[in-house]
Design an enzyme around this catalytic site. Structure first.
Site, PDB file in Angstrom:
ATOM      1  N   ASP A 138       0.857  -1.173   0.000  1.00 35.04           N
ATOM      2  CA  ASP A 138       0.000   0.000   0.000  1.00 35.04           C
ATOM      3  C   ASP A 138       0.899   1.231   0.000  1.00 35.04           C
ATOM      4  OD1 ASP A 138      -2.507   1.383   0.199  1.00 35.04           O
ATOM      5  OD2 ASP A 138      -2.044   1.761   2.299  1.00 35.04           O
ATOM      6  N   ASP A 152      -0.250   5.169   0.848  1.00 36.77           N
ATOM      7  CA  ASP A 152      -0.506   6.114   1.944  1.00 36.77           C
ATOM      8  C   ASP A 152      -0.434   5.395   3.279  1.00 36.77           C
ATOM      9  OD1 ASP A 152      -1.084   8.780   0.884  1.00 36.77           O
ATOM     10  OD2 ASP A 152      -2.729   7.800  -0.166  1.00 36.77           O
TER      11      ASP A 152
END
Length: 350
Positions: A34, A36
């Site tokens: 991922d 953020d």
């Protein structure tokens, strides 16, 4: 059933974080990361991320970046990561826009027109699948696809989607994350915009992004991963997505998930491994052992004391949290742990 880096099969209901004698970057061929809260926050690299990812890549691990944000194109994401000191090509980036575009392409004729409610990431992804993005319900679209369009998306775009859906067109959404992190705080995400259209139409979209299977399928198709490790900071997207895809996961505590949320996690939100940050990819993981009256990890022992979780000992904070996870998840079984963890977490400064 997935397997850990040491080759052992996962339990059907996870009751403790796994250990690994091998570095995770050696036990898995591909990291599905991922962005953020894991690699960067507010556009800036998170501490230790650049060096850790560089070391993992030099050791032979393939790095792929998987995002639910459908606004930016893979080229734009790759450019940003490269500027941060993480050399990345567009083919290393997988977006929910790509997963949504594949889902649409499997249900409409080749070359069909698709009404886009979103940004450039969706348009590029649709063209990649041989579809024609259009802007109006009056442009004869055969489907509607909706993704995050940025904070300045005009209200009229939601009306345009509603007109088309009311005519019976199938509706697709890149993801339904209700919020999205920004440099100024938490802002409404695509899920909030989807709710606007849902209220207006009474319809339900087909959703592509994490934690649902279309996104995991897209990452595997694009990366060719045989032993992937999902690395994320969110229980309800990253970790649940790994659970749905039956692959292992590493939760890092550099993003939105805190200790209390982790201890209360239901089975589908329990990661295989837990670590403070991306340096955890470069090391083995300590065993969480069952001992008389509780569970131990490092110098800590966690136990259930009435309606509370207790913690004794001293050592690394993350080891204490791992021990508490074992006590909480074992007590909860197939549910969510409702024990008071306040005192135990305060011992860890969490």
């Amino acid at each position: 059933m997935s397997q850990t880096a040491d080759g052992g099969a996962d339990r059907s209901v996870r009751t403790r974080p796994e250990g690994s004698a091998r570095a995770l970057s050696e036990g898995y061929d591909t990291a599905l990361l991922d962005l953020d809260g894991v690699v960067y926050a507010g556009g800036h690299a998170i501490a230790h991320a650049v060096d850790s990812l560089g070391t993992a890549r030099e050791g032979g691990m393939h790095l792929a970046y998987v995002t639910n944000n459908a606004l930016r194109t893979p080229d734009a994401v790759a450019e940003h990561l490269t500027e941060l000191g993480i050399p990345t090509g567009a083919s290393d980036v997988i977006t929910s826009a790509q997963a949504a575009a594949r889902l649409v392409s499997e249900q409409v004729p080749a070359g069909a027109r698709v009404l886009v409610i979103g940004g450039e990431g969706l348009r590029v992804a649709l063209r990649e699948r041989g579809l024609e993005p259009v802007e109006s319900a009056d442009d004869d679209p055969v489907a509607v696809v909706q993704g995050y369009g940025g904070p300045d998306m005009a209200w009229g775009r939601f009306a345009e989607a509603s007109y088309a859906i009311a005519r019976g067109l199938p509706w697709f959404a890149s993801n339904t994350d209700l919020t999205i992190p920004s440099a100024r705080g938490i802002a409404p995400g695509n899920g909030a915009a989807v709710e606007v259209v849902r209220i207006a139409t009474g319809a339900e979209p087909q959703v592509a992004g994490k934690p649902l299977p279309p996104m995991h399928r897209e990452t595997i198709l694009r990366t060719g991963a045989e032993r992937p490790l999902v690395v994320g900071d969110r229980l309800d997207t990253d970790i649940e997505g790994a659970f749905n895809g039956e692959v292992d996961s590493l939760l890092v505590l550099t993003g939105v998930t805190d200790g209390a949320q982790l201890l209360a996690a239901p089975p589908e939100h329990r990661p295989t491994y837990v670590d403070a940050d991306l340096r955890g990819m470069l090391t083995g993981q300590p065993e969480v052992a069952a001992v008389e009256g509780g569970f131990s990890c490092g110098g800590w022992t966690a136990s259930v004391r009435g309606d509370e979780l207790g913690l004794d000992g001293e050592g690394e904070v993350i080891d204490g949290l791992r021990a508490l996870c074992a006590a909480a998840w074992t007590e909860a079984g197939e549910g969510k742990c409702a024990l008071d963890a306040g005192k135990a977490l305060s011992r860890l400064g969490m």
